[in-house]
Design an enzyme around this catalytic site. Structure first.
Site, short mmCIF file in Angstrom:
data_model
loop_
_atom_site.label_atom_id
_atom_site.label_comp_id
_atom_site.label_asym_id
_atom_site.label_seq_id
_atom_site.Cartn_x
_atom_site.Cartn_y
_atom_site.Cartn_z
N LEU A 53 -0.45 8.86 7.87
CA LEU A 53 -1.56 8.65 6.93
C LEU A 53 -1.32 7.41 6.07
O LEU A 53 -2.01 7.21 5.06
CB LEU A 53 -1.76 9.88 6.04
CG LEU A 53 -2.30 11.13 6.74
CD1 LEU A 53 -2.46 12.28 5.75
CD2 LEU A 53 -3.63 10.84 7.44
N GLY A 54 -0.36 6.59 6.43
CA GLY A 54 -0.14 5.33 5.71
C GLY A 54 0.07 5.53 4.23
O GLY A 54 -0.68 4.96 3.42
N PHE A 55 1.12 6.30 3.86
CA PHE A 55 1.41 6.58 2.44
C PHE A 55 0.22 7.24 1.74
O PHE A 55 0.01 7.05 0.54
CB PHE A 55 1.82 5.32 1.68
CG PHE A 55 3.10 4.68 2.14
CD1 PHE A 55 4.01 5.36 2.94
CD2 PHE A 55 3.41 3.39 1.78
CE1 PHE A 55 5.18 4.76 3.37
CE2 PHE A 55 4.59 2.77 2.19
CZ PHE A 55 5.47 3.46 2.99
N TYR A 90 16.85 10.92 1.32
CA TYR A 90 15.73 11.53 0.60
C TYR A 90 16.18 12.30 -0.63
O TYR A 90 17.27 12.86 -0.64
CB TYR A 90 14.97 12.50 1.52
CG TYR A 90 14.34 11.85 2.73
CD1 TYR A 90 14.18 10.47 2.82
CD2 TYR A 90 13.92 12.62 3.81
CE1 TYR A 90 13.60 9.89 3.94
CE2 TYR A 90 13.34 12.04 4.93
CZ TYR A 90 13.19 10.69 4.99
OH TYR A 90 12.62 10.12 6.10
N GLY A 136 -7.97 8.91 2.28
CA GLY A 136 -9.18 8.45 1.61
C GLY A 136 -9.13 8.55 0.10
O GLY A 136 -10.07 8.14 -0.58
N LYS A 137 -8.02 9.04 -0.44
CA LYS A 137 -7.99 9.31 -1.89
C LYS A 137 -7.93 8.04 -2.74
O LYS A 137 -8.17 8.10 -3.94
CB LYS A 137 -6.84 10.24 -2.23
CG LYS A 137 -5.45 9.69 -1.97
CD LYS A 137 -4.41 10.79 -2.24
CE LYS A 137 -3.00 10.33 -1.92
NZ LYS A 137 -2.02 11.43 -2.11
N LEU A 151 -4.80 6.87 4.33
CA LEU A 151 -5.75 7.42 5.29
C LEU A 151 -6.19 8.84 4.95
O LEU A 151 -6.86 9.49 5.76
CB LEU A 151 -5.16 7.35 6.71
CG LEU A 151 -5.14 5.94 7.32
CD1 LEU A 151 -4.28 5.90 8.57
CD2 LEU A 151 -6.55 5.46 7.62
#
Length: 346
Positions: free
Chosen positions: A236-238, A53, A243-244, A241
């Site tokens: 949140l799947g990148f 990272y 919603g943005k 999820l």
């Protein structure tokens, strides 16, 4: 905050784990410190990082995330309050600037010692293998296909021997795997059962979300029967999820906007499923992000849910998901959508 123990240990960890992979690229050192301060105030005592990272990986930013965590520990002198996990990078052409030797004794030892120096600590509570040394299906590859190019030789025993010695030296406390398959997981577990002096893998860090529940196919049973805890990443799947990205939006600071190749959760079917989950959340007075995270939090095989954020507002919303108990109606709605569009993202 809710707490559980790392399996087979007395190490208590928060059900929410703070992921760190944006620090040093999308986030500055000051922002990383701010996130750690806030997370600790909210009862989060578990941080996950890696020598790789920040992501996307680049030689000029190698291990900057660990350095940011290290300066936070030095400033606050609170290492004993935290449970800290890191990882050794797997072998890949994309990470050849780090090393090309795979998980041999020299590379594992050097990786651990490098992480300890950057993190400004004497030990790691959990040390993980970031992805398998062999060619197999991970990082969005759905199925296993042998193409004859894998020159890997079975090294499970040797890896565990090296990790055992590092535990004896006091440099790491426990060990885990990441992006692993059911076959690889059981090979590690059986190796330590047969050879009692070898350490046992206690956690597995794999993707798990409403858009990717493939963990349930083979690994969830292993979690249940072997008491192997899932550290769920990409819940949140990148950011999908959250919603943005709905309606074709491309927020300027969004991960997928900045790095379009991170599109694993952005296919047509995944977008359709996201829209359906969003509608379900709205109908029940929830945000999509909090419903998605609360679902992951509730799964019996999840030891801790690794959340990440690029700003404090996102972090607050994500941590607050721990206080949400999904109703039977919401859970039934989630299953109905999943049955209609199962695992739209790998």
């Amino acid at each position: 905050m809710n707490y559980t123990n790392l399996p087979h240990t007395d190490i208590e960890v928060s059900k929410i784990c703070l992921g760190t992979m944006t620090w040093g690229n999308q986030n500055t050192e000051a922002e990383g410190h701010e996130q750690m301060d806030y997370a600790l105030e909210q009862g989060v005592n578990f941080f996950d990082t890696a020598e790789l990272y920040p992501i996307p990986a680049a030689a000029e930013r190698y291990a900057h995330t660990e350095k940011i965590i290290g300066t936070w520990f030095k400033k606050n002198r609170n290492r004993e309050k935290m449970v800290l996990a890191s990882k050794i990078v797997g072998r890949s052409p994309a990470t050849s600037f780090i090393r090309t030797t795979g998980f041999n004794r020299e590379s594992i030892t050097a990786a651990v010692e490098g992480s300890l120096k950057r993190l400004q600590t004497d030990y790691l509570d959990l040390y993980q293998l970031h992805w398998p040394d062999r060619v197999t299906n991970y990082f969005g590859k759905r199925g296993y296909q042998y193409d004859g190019t894998d020159l890997w030789e079975d090294n499970f025993h040797q890896i565990l021997e090296t990790l055992r010695d590092l535990i004896r030296e006091g440099k790491i406390r426990q060990v885990g795997i990441s992006n692993e398959t059911p076959w690889g997981t059981m090979r590690y577990l059986e190796e330590s059962k047969v050879h009692h002096d070898l350490p046992r893998m206690i956690t597995i860090q794999n993707p798990y979300s409403l858009l990717n529940r493939l963990y349930e196919v083979g690994l969830a049973e292993i979690s249940h029967r072997e008491d192997l805890g899932l550290l769920a990443y990409s819940p949140l799947g990148f950011g999908v999820l959250s919603g943005k990205y709905l309606g074709g939006r491309q927020p300027k600071d969004g991960r997928i906007t900045l790095f379009p190749n991170y599109n694993r959760y952005s296919g047509e079917t995944a977008v359709k499923a996201t829209e359906m989950y969003h509608k379900l959340a709205m109908e029940n007075g929830l945000s999509l992000a909090q419903m998605s995270l609360a679902y992951v939090n509730s799964r019996p095989f999840v030891t801790s849910n690794i959340i990440g954020a690029t700003n404090l507002e996102q972090l607050k919303e994500n941590i607050e998901s721990i206080h949400i108990d999904l109703s039977d109606e919401v859970l039934q709605g989630i299953e109905a959508i999943h049955n209609q569009i199962p695992n739209p993202a790998p």
